[in-house]
Design a protein around this motif. Structure first.
Motif, PDB file in Angstrom:
ATOM      1  N   PRO A 153       0.812  -1.228   0.000  1.00 55.12           N
ATOM      2  CA  PRO A 153       0.000   0.000   0.000  1.00 55.12           C
ATOM      3  C   PRO A 153       0.841   1.272   0.000  1.00 55.12           C
ATOM      4  O   PRO A 153       0.511   2.240  -0.688  1.00 55.12           O
ATOM      5  CB  PRO A 153      -0.813  -0.110   1.294  1.00 55.12           C
ATOM      6  N   GLU A 154       1.938   1.239   0.715  1.00 54.10           N
ATOM      7  CA  GLU A 154       2.822   2.405   0.745  1.00 54.10           C
ATOM      8  C   GLU A 154       3.474   2.633  -0.618  1.00 54.10           C
ATOM      9  O   GLU A 154       3.538   3.762  -1.104  1.00 54.10           O
ATOM     10  CB  GLU A 154       3.903   2.197   1.810  1.00 54.10           C
ATOM     11  N   ILE A 155       3.944   1.567  -1.250  1.00 58.21           N
ATOM     12  CA  ILE A 155       4.574   1.684  -2.569  1.00 58.21           C
ATOM     13  C   ILE A 155       3.564   2.178  -3.593  1.00 58.21           C
ATOM     14  O   ILE A 155       3.863   3.072  -4.394  1.00 58.21           O
ATOM     15  CB  ILE A 155       5.170   0.323  -2.999  1.00 58.21           C
ATOM     16  N   ALA A 156       2.370   1.615  -3.580  1.00 62.33           N
ATOM     17  CA  ALA A 156       1.338   2.042  -4.531  1.00 62.33           C
ATOM     18  C   ALA A 156       0.964   3.508  -4.294  1.00 62.33           C
ATOM     19  O   ALA A 156       0.737   4.252  -5.255  1.00 62.33           O
ATOM     20  CB  ALA A 156       0.112   1.145  -4.404  1.00 62.33           C
ATOM     21  N   GLY A 157       0.902   3.914  -3.058  1.00 61.58           N
ATOM     22  CA  GLY A 157       0.612   5.316  -2.755  1.00 61.58           C
ATOM     23  C   GLY A 157       1.682   6.246  -3.287  1.00 61.58           C
ATOM     24  O   GLY A 157       1.384   7.293  -3.869  1.00 61.58           O
ATOM     25  N   TRP A 158       2.946   5.894  -3.103  1.00 60.04           N
ATOM     26  CA  TRP A 158       4.034   6.724  -3.621  1.00 60.04           C
ATOM     27  C   TRP A 158       4.013   6.768  -5.140  1.00 60.04           C
ATOM     28  O   TRP A 158       4.252   7.811  -5.741  1.00 60.04           O
ATOM     29  CB  TRP A 158       5.382   6.187  -3.138  1.00 60.04           C
ATOM     30  N   LEU A 159       3.750   5.640  -5.766  1.00 61.88           N
ATOM     31  CA  LEU A 159       3.728   5.613  -7.230  1.00 61.88           C
ATOM     32  C   LEU A 159       2.609   6.487  -7.790  1.00 61.88           C
ATOM     33  O   LEU A 159       2.798   7.195  -8.772  1.00 61.88           O
ATOM     34  CB  LEU A 159       3.578   4.178  -7.731  1.00 61.88           C
ATOM     35  N   THR A 160       1.446   6.440  -7.172  1.00 64.57           N
ATOM     36  CA  THR A 160       0.350   7.258  -7.681  1.00 64.57           C
ATOM     37  C   THR A 160       0.495   8.718  -7.263  1.00 64.57           C
ATOM     38  O   THR A 160      -0.003   9.600  -7.956  1.00 64.57           O
ATOM     39  CB  THR A 160      -1.000   6.725  -7.178  1.00 64.57           C
ATOM     40  N   LEU A 161       1.166   8.982  -6.152  1.00 62.36           N
ATOM     41  CA  LEU A 161       1.349  10.350  -5.697  1.00 62.36           C
ATOM     42  C   LEU A 161       2.217  11.141  -6.661  1.00 62.36           C
ATOM     43  O   LEU A 161       1.919  12.277  -6.990  1.00 62.36           O
ATOM     44  CB  LEU A 161       1.982  10.361  -4.301  1.00 62.36           C
ATOM     45  N   PHE A 162       3.282  10.543  -7.140  1.00 63.54           N
ATOM     46  CA  PHE A 162       4.226  11.251  -7.986  1.00 63.54           C
ATOM     47  C   PHE A 162       3.970  11.061  -9.474  1.00 63.54           C
ATOM     48  O   PHE A 162       4.804  11.422 -10.286  1.00 63.54           O
ATOM     49  CB  PHE A 162       5.656  10.831  -7.666  1.00 63.54           C
ATOM     50  N   GLU A 163       2.849  10.448  -9.841  1.00 60.17           N
ATOM     51  CA  GLU A 163       2.509  10.205 -11.246  1.00 60.17           C
ATOM     52  C   GLU A 163       3.674   9.523 -11.956  1.00 60.17           C
ATOM     53  O   GLU A 163       4.247  10.011 -12.924  1.00 60.17           O
ATOM     54  CB  GLU A 163       2.128  11.512 -11.935  1.00 60.17           C
ATOM     55  N   ILE A 164       4.049   8.402 -11.404  1.00 54.68           N
ATOM     56  CA  ILE A 164       5.172   7.645 -11.933  1.00 54.68           C
ATOM     57  C   ILE A 164       4.838   7.049 -13.295  1.00 54.68           C
ATOM     58  O   ILE A 164       5.716   6.678 -14.049  1.00 54.68           O
ATOM     59  CB  ILE A 164       5.569   6.536 -10.920  1.00 54.68           C
ATOM     60  N   GLY A 165       3.565   6.978 -13.625  1.00 61.58           N
ATOM     61  CA  GLY A 165       3.171   6.409 -14.913  1.00 61.58           C
ATOM     62  C   GLY A 165       3.815   7.136 -16.077  1.00 61.58           C
ATOM     63  O   GLY A 165       4.265   6.512 -17.047  1.00 61.58           O
ATOM     64  N   THR A 166       3.883   8.446 -15.999  1.00 63.07           N
ATOM     65  CA  THR A 166       4.532   9.219 -17.055  1.00 63.07           C
ATOM     66  C   THR A 166       6.016   8.913 -17.096  1.00 63.07           C
ATOM     67  O   THR A 166       6.605   8.776 -18.177  1.00 63.07           O
ATOM     68  CB  THR A 166       4.310  10.720 -16.801  1.00 63.07           C
ATOM     69  N   LEU A 167       6.622   8.791 -15.934  1.00 64.81           N
ATOM     70  CA  LEU A 167       8.042   8.451 -15.876  1.00 64.81           C
ATOM     71  C   LEU A 167       8.294   7.062 -16.450  1.00 64.81           C
ATOM     72  O   LEU A 167       9.260   6.853 -17.187  1.00 64.81           O
ATOM     73  CB  LEU A 167       8.531   8.536 -14.433  1.00 64.81           C
ATOM     74  N   VAL A 168       7.423   6.117 -16.135  1.00 59.04           N
ATOM     75  CA  VAL A 168       7.567   4.760 -16.667  1.00 59.04           C
ATOM     76  C   VAL A 168       7.434   4.776 -18.186  1.00 59.04           C
ATOM     77  O   VAL A 168       8.208   4.126 -18.895  1.00 59.04           O
ATOM     78  CB  VAL A 168       6.529   3.810 -16.019  1.00 59.04           C
ATOM     79  N   ASP A 169       6.469   5.534 -18.710  1.00 61.72           N
ATOM     80  CA  ASP A 169       6.329   5.654 -20.158  1.00 61.72           C
ATOM     81  C   ASP A 169       7.584   6.242 -20.788  1.00 61.72           C
ATOM     82  O   ASP A 169       8.046   5.786 -21.831  1.00 61.72           O
ATOM     83  CB  ASP A 169       5.126   6.524 -20.511  1.00 61.72           C
TER      84      ASP A 169
END
Length: 147
Positions: free
Chosen positions: A74-90
Motif C-alpha cells: 500500500p505504501e509503494i502504490a501510494g508513492w507511485l500514484t502520488l508522484f505520477e510515476i506512470g509518465t516516468l515509466v512511459d
C-alpha cells in the motif's frame, strides 16, 4: 461460480427492459464497463511492475519476502500514484525502446569519444627476433630450424 454467473446472465436476458432488468444492466454491465474504461495504460504498467517485484521477492526470500512486500505494497502504490510515476515509466520505456534500435557498439564509441575518461595505453607487441637457421653441426636452438 460459473453457474452463478450464467444464472445472472440468463436473468439479465429474461428481465429485458423491466425495472429489475434496467437495474441489473446498470449494476452488472454499465458500471463495470465504465470502471474498466477508466483504467489507463500507466496504471497497468505500474501494477505489472509491482507484480514482477512481488514475484522476485517470493523467488529470493520465499514466504517471508511476500509478507514483507504485502506490508509495503500500500505504501509503494501510494508513492507511485502520488508522484505520477506512470509518465516516468512511459518515458523510460520509450527511451529503452529507442536505445534498443541503435547499434550498441556505436553508442559505446560515441560516449567514449565525448567523456574525458583516462584511456589505457595500448601495449605495443614486441616482435621476437627471428632465429637464423644454420647448417653447422653444433647443437643449439638454431638446429631445430635448420633445413
Amino acid at each position: 461460480m460459473i453457474v452463478a454467473l450464467l444464472g445472472l446472465w440468463f436473468a439479465l436476458l429474461l428481465a429485458g427492459d423491466t425495472p429489475v432488468g434496467r437495474l441489473m444492466r446498470r449494476a452488472l454491465v454499465e458500471w463495470p464497463a465504465a470502471r474498466l474504461a477508466g483504467i489507463r495504460r500507466e496504471a497497468v504498467i505500474i501494477w505489472m511492475i509491482l507484480g514482477a517485484i512481488s514475484l522476485l521477492c517470493f523467488w529470493f526470500l520465499e514466504e517471508e519476502g511476500l509478507r514483507i512486500f504485502s506490508m509495503a505494497l500500500p505504501e509503494i502504490a501510494g508513492w507511485l500514484t502520488l508522484f505520477e510515476i506512470g509518465t516516468l515509466v512511459d518515458t523510460i520505456l520509450v527511451a529503452v525502446l529507442a536505445a534498443s534500435t541503435l547499434r550498441f557498439g556505436a553508442v559505446r564509441h560515441w560516449i567514449a569519444a565525448r567523456l574525458p575518461v583516462a584511456r589505457r595505453a595500448r601495449r605495443t607487441r614486441r616482435a621476437r627476433p627471428a632465429a637464423r637457421a644454420s647448417n653447422d653441426d653444433e647443437d643449439g636452438p638454431a638446429l631445430a630450424l635448420a633445413a
